[in-house]
Design a protein around this motif. Structure first.
Motif: not given
Length: 200
Positions: A1-3, A81, A122-125
């Protein structure tokens, strides 16, 4: 997954909930915001680091940083996450010599450490899609309340207004007004009501 990289853009006291705060993370080079409700102690820990205040004795997160530094543990990044039943889960990505490890953390603690170490967040989409709020400002500037602007609306008067009585268009309008007031905790409640209707 893109950060997706985030930065802390606001720390807001709740107008509607006593002893509650919201830390607002903004998408770097984007318009989405991710508000997360935290407690007063956690808000203080983040605020102290953001304002670069030096308490006379180390706070808990300062102690943690000193401990990590003493044993050559580096904090490289924080990743928000997961999101389950309204609770955010985070990981600290750390290294010591050649080992890289992920440490489970409360999001508020992870953010307090990220500010102290100056590491990226960061987080995910999928998390931004489900819990984020999109600002309408095309310039990406933080919206502030203009002086003389009346309070949010008649819906906000009195105790808790009934969000269920509003239609989707009214909810979206109210959400933008609440964001202008920078009451991110109220915005979370409105966002959740909008999302629950869209999922039906």
């Amino acid at each position: 997954m893109r950060k997706i990289e985030l930065e802390i853009v606001a720390l807001s006291h709740s107008i509607t909930q006593t002893h509650s705060y919201a830390v607002v993370l903004g998408e770097v080079n984007g318009l989405r915001r991710l508000p997360i409700v935290i407690g007063g102690f956690e808000a203080q820990a983040i605020a102290v680091a953001l304002e670069k205040m030096q308490p006379s004795r180390p706070l808990t997160h300062d102690l943690m940083k000193n401990f990590m530094n003493a044993f050559n543990v580096e904090l490289h990044e924080v990743i928000i996450s997961n999101l389950q039943e309204g609770i955010f889960y985070s990981k600290l990505i750390c290294s010591n010599n050649d080992d890289t490890i992920e440490i489970d953390s409360r999001t508020s603690d992870a953010l307090a450490l990220a500010v102290r170490f100056g590491c990226p967040i960061y987080t995910y989409e999928n998390i931004l899609n489900s819990a984020g709020i999109l600002l309408d400002d095309p310039a990406g500037k933080k919206t502030t309340k203009a002086s003389g602007t009346p309070s949010i609306s008649e819906h906000e008067k009195g105790a808790e207004d009934d969000l269920k009585a509003l239609n989707l268009e009214e909810l979206n309008t109210l959400l933008q007004e609440v964001l202008e007031q920078e009451d991110y905790i109220r915005a979370i409640a409105i966002r959740d009501e909008i999302n629950s209707r869209k999922s039906k």
